[in-house]
Design a protein around this motif. Structure first.
Motif, PDB file in Angstrom:
ATOM      1  N   LYS A   1       0.828  -1.208   0.000  1.00 14.92           N
ATOM      2  CA  LYS A   1       0.000   0.000   0.000  1.00 14.92           C
ATOM      3  C   LYS A   1       0.856   1.248   0.000  1.00 14.92           C
ATOM      4  CE  LYS A   1      -4.322  -1.655   1.944  1.00 14.92           C
ATOM      5  NZ  LYS A   1      -5.377  -1.375   2.917  1.00 14.92           N
ATOM      6  N   ALA A   2       0.380   2.226  -0.762  1.00 16.92           N
ATOM      7  CA  ALA A   2       1.025   3.534  -0.798  1.00 16.92           C
ATOM      8  C   ALA A   2       0.547   4.372   0.385  1.00 16.92           C
ATOM      9  CB  ALA A   2       0.680   4.234  -2.104  1.00 16.92           C
ATOM     10  N   PRO A   3       1.299   5.427   0.747  1.00 15.98           N
ATOM     11  CA  PRO A   3       0.842   6.308   1.829  1.00 15.98           C
ATOM     12  C   PRO A   3      -0.558   6.852   1.605  1.00 15.98           C
ATOM     13  CG  PRO A   3       3.132   6.761   1.290  1.00 15.98           C
ATOM     14  CD  PRO A   3       2.642   5.761   0.277  1.00 15.98           C
TER      15      PRO A   3
ATOM     16  N   ARG B   1      -3.016   4.149   2.463  1.00 20.90           N
ATOM     17  CA  ARG B   1      -3.134   3.973   3.915  1.00 20.90           C
ATOM     18  C   ARG B   1      -3.952   5.114   4.523  1.00 20.90           C
ATOM     19  NH1 ARG B   1       2.335   2.293   3.188  1.00 20.90           N
ATOM     20  NH2 ARG B   1       3.128   4.331   3.808  1.00 20.90           N
TER      21      ARG B   1
ATOM     22  N   ALA C   1       4.088   3.129  -2.864  1.00 21.85           N
ATOM     23  CA  ALA C   1       4.926   4.128  -2.200  1.00 21.85           C
ATOM     24  C   ALA C   1       6.013   4.635  -3.145  1.00 21.85           C
ATOM     25  CB  ALA C   1       5.554   3.528  -0.939  1.00 21.85           C
TER      26      ALA C   1
ATOM     27  N   GLU D   1       4.446   7.104  -5.608  1.00 21.54           N
ATOM     28  CA  GLU D   1       4.209   8.418  -5.001  1.00 21.54           C
ATOM     29  C   GLU D   1       5.502   9.227  -4.902  1.00 21.54           C
ATOM     30  OE1 GLU D   1       1.731   9.032  -1.671  1.00 21.54           O
ATOM     31  OE2 GLU D   1       0.491   7.276  -2.060  1.00 21.54           O
ATOM     32  N   ARG D   2       6.579   8.578  -4.465  1.00 21.60           N
ATOM     33  CA  ARG D   2       7.843   9.316  -4.329  1.00 21.60           C
ATOM     34  C   ARG D   2       8.390   9.723  -5.700  1.00 21.60           C
ATOM     35  NH1 ARG D   2       9.148   5.190  -0.661  1.00 21.60           N
ATOM     36  NH2 ARG D   2      10.885   4.466  -1.931  1.00 21.60           N
TER      37      ARG D   2
ATOM     38  N   ASP E   1      14.598   0.275  -5.742  1.00 20.76           N
ATOM     39  CA  ASP E   1      13.178   0.601  -5.591  1.00 20.76           C
ATOM     40  C   ASP E   1      12.458   0.440  -6.920  1.00 20.76           C
ATOM     41  OD1 ASP E   1      13.265   1.500  -2.822  1.00 20.76           O
ATOM     42  OD2 ASP E   1      14.421   3.190  -3.570  1.00 20.76           O
TER      43      ASP E   1
END
Length: 642
Positions: free
Chosen positions: A246-248, A251, A328, A331-332, A568
């Motif tokens: 899950k991405a931030p 969450r 995640a 998103e980054r 990553d």
């Protein structure tokens, strides 16, 4: 997977069986939800016909479709409640159905169940499209292969191939395994895997990977790994694992749903009892509105908005050779403001190429044939580059006696009774005069950042060769693409400044040269302290400290297992422009998530107002929830089309 269960909402089609492999492989029309929808639709249509013909039976004929379609919903609501999810959509649907029956709205209760099944089926079909993007990768592999056994070619199942097996690949066949060419030369069409339009020419010793198409001649390929562990299989496993991370944002949406759903239930209860108790309003009217609010407020579309977009984004990236390990990372990547590149093997091809040749007597081809001959037994990149240059000029290597490699210096042997040496200038200068045109040329080329080798025959330098690790073909375009996105690009390398500037100059990028690993790490930390979001692009091994310190570590040419395991993200096809493409995809995915959240909340807000005003009832409420869920899923699937 496109939908995920949360403590606050058990989404349509998100049950324990909805994403199993066995279900996913069934045709859409054989799915349980679609079959149930069909049966319910037929029974509901029949019930409406009977109610029209015999109005006094209108309520009772709705019992059949309600029982057939409603009991599975009630059962799933009970299972979810026992499992710790009391505020699932099935529970809200159950309350609305029971409440509608209690106030005599039998036909609306039946329509609520039918619309719920429509939404569940459509959402399941949309989710299958996202998963199909990943399964399509495995479909590139053939089911059968020809393996050499006891000197004969035997057709076997491709799944039985193991490392060390030699397979025959005929023109038009797809390669069943990762491996290296043993016999044969020709072109490979890598477009189905890499998107590269031009075929790649391969010859013995070249590495090839599963899924590519043999275009021209018969090839024999030795498998370098089992079928279950080829590059394609690793890609699929990594993307499946990434979709579960899950991405931030996901969450955050889950945490929001934990209090959002109970709050909706509380508001619906107030709507049911508040106006009748405080203002003497009609109980039946406000009870009906409260039931509609329960259905409108279900957060299913809200909860699915993020994982649907992330799953589609990851699948779209994998199909282009852009691997990202989870939401995640996406998103980054979308927030990256600076990219730090390694030089060798990242901005450059990682293989030296001959750029200049100077023959002492002008007979370049003769001495090049000697140089190629003395280097035949060496696998050093410089020796390989010299042989490739000779081959490109149709120069045949001469036979050299007593050829041997000299570790750290070059190669030596005897030709026509004379001693021959091919190697570094420093080693040659120990045995031959320093003065001469060759020495000036060597110094000039070395000053340009090139590697210089010399051929010495009978204590005389007869050939000087300059080599340089050339830029990747798309390096200039890739760096320019980053600039257009407003992202800075800089080079971090341990090479000397002259060599680094020779690469950085054409790219118009800032160069940091002669760096130790700790110094690379310090630069990355410094940029982060200034507020930059840093992506580090390298091979995933030599730059380990900087890769680990960066906000995102990206492995260039990440087909190797170590790169896939440690970074990553990975760019499988070694294109510099894919760094920008990955960031663009991440930004599009995040924009898609924002659109989905706006769609989900906007529709709910609209129908909340119309329900309180008495303009919409139960079945439009279910249509609003179902419609929002389908809309956000279909919107996410747009990422797969580009």
């Amino acid at each position: 997977m496109v939908a995920t269960s949360s403590p606050a909402c058990h989404c349509h089609g998100c049950g324990p069986d909805s994403h199993s492999d066995s279900v996913a492989e069934l045709p859409w029309w054989r799915q349980a939800a679609v079959r149930l929808l069909f049966v319910c639709g037929v029974l509901l249509a029949a019930a409406y016909v009977v109610a029209w013909l015999v109005p006094s039976w209108a309520d009772w004929v709705m019992v059949v479709p309600l029982t057939v379609a409603g009991l599975p919903v009630l059962r799933r609501a009970g299972i979810a409640a026992i499992g710790g999810t009391p505020f699932s959509i099935e529970m809200l649907m159950s309350v609305a159905i029971i409440g509608a029956i209690a106030i005599g709205a039998w036909d609306e209760a039946a329509m609520v169940v039918f619309l719920f099944l429509v939404g569940e089926s459509l959402e399941g079909l949309a989710a299958r499209q996202a998963r199909a993007g990943i399964r399509a990768l495995t479909d590139l592999l053939p089911k059968q292969a020809w393996r050499r056994q006891d000197g004969h070619w035997v057709e076997v199942l491709a799944a039985t191939l193991r490392a060390g097996d030699v397979v025959l690949v005929r023109p038009g066949d797809r390669l069943p395994v990762d491996g290296e060419i043993v016999v044969g030369r020709g072109g490979l069409d890598e477009a189905p895997v890499t998107g590269e339009s031009m075929p790649r020419q391969v010859s013995p010793g070249d590495a090839v990977f599963a899924g590519t198409i043999n275009l021209e001649s018969v090839l024999e390929v030795r498998a370098t790994g089992d079928v279950a562990d080829n590059t394609m299989a690793r890609i699929v496993r990594l993307v499946e694992q990434a979709q579960q991370a899950k991405a931030p944002t996901a969450r955050f949406i889950d945490r929001l749903a934990r209090w959002y759903t109970p709050a909706v239930v509380a508001v619906a209860a107030l709507v049911m009892v508040g106006p009748p108790l405080l203002a003497g309003q009609d109980w039946g009217q406000w009870f009906y509105k409260g039931l509609a609010l329960l259905l409108i407020g279900c957060p299913c579309a809200l909860v699915i908005s993020t994982p649907a977009a992330i799953a589609a984004g990851l699948a779209a990236g994998a199909r282009r050779g852009l691997l990202m390990k989870g939401g995640a990372v996406l998103e980054r990547l979308a927030a990256v403001t600076r990219v730090a590149f390694d030089k060798t093997g990242t901005l450059t091809a990682g293989r030296p190429q001959v750029t200049d040749v100077l023959a002492d007597d002008g007979d370049e081809d003769r001495w090049l044939a000697v140089a190629a001959g003395v280097s035949v037994g060496s696998g050093h990149p410089v020796a390989v580059a010299i042989r490739a240059y000779a081959a490109a000029g149709a120069v045949t290597p001469l036979a050299i006696e007593d050829a041997a490699a000299l570790p750290g210096q070059g190669s030596c042997g005897r030709w026509g009774g004379a001693a021959v040496f091919l190697g570094a200038v420093a080693a040659a200068r120990q045995n031959v005069p320093v003065a001469g045109e060759w020495s000036a040329a060597a110094e000039r080329w070395a000053g340009d950042g090139k590697t210089v080798s010399v051929l010495v025959v009978a204590d005389r330098v007869v050939l000087v060769i300059a080599l340089r690790d050339g830029l990747r073909r798309d390096a200039v375009a890739g760096i320019d693409h980053l600039r257009r996105l407003g992202i800075g690009a800089e080079m971090l390398t341990g090479d000397q400044r002259v060599a680094a500037e020779a690469v950085g100059g054409p790219l118009r990028m800032r160069v940091h040269a002669a760096l130790l690993p700790a110094e690379k790490l310090a630069l990355v930390r410094g940029w982060q302290a200034e507020g930059a979001v840093v992506a580090k692009v390298g091979d995933g091994i030599n730059d380990a400290p900087a890769l680990a310190a960066a906000d995102i570590g990206i492995a260039m040419g990440g087909g190797s297992e170590i790169a896939l395991e440690t970074a990553d993200a990975a760019i499988l096809h070694g294109r510099v422009d894919d760094v920008a493409a990955m960031i663009v995809l991440a930004r599009r995915t995040m924009a898609n998530i924002r659109q989905n959240v706006a769609l989900a909340l906007g529709l709910k807000a609209l129908f909340l107002v119309t329900t309180i005003a008495g303009l919409t009832g139960l079945w439009p409420a279910v249509l609003a929830d179902t419609g929002a869920t389908v809309l956000v899923t279909l919107n996410a699937l747009r990422l797969l089309r580009k």
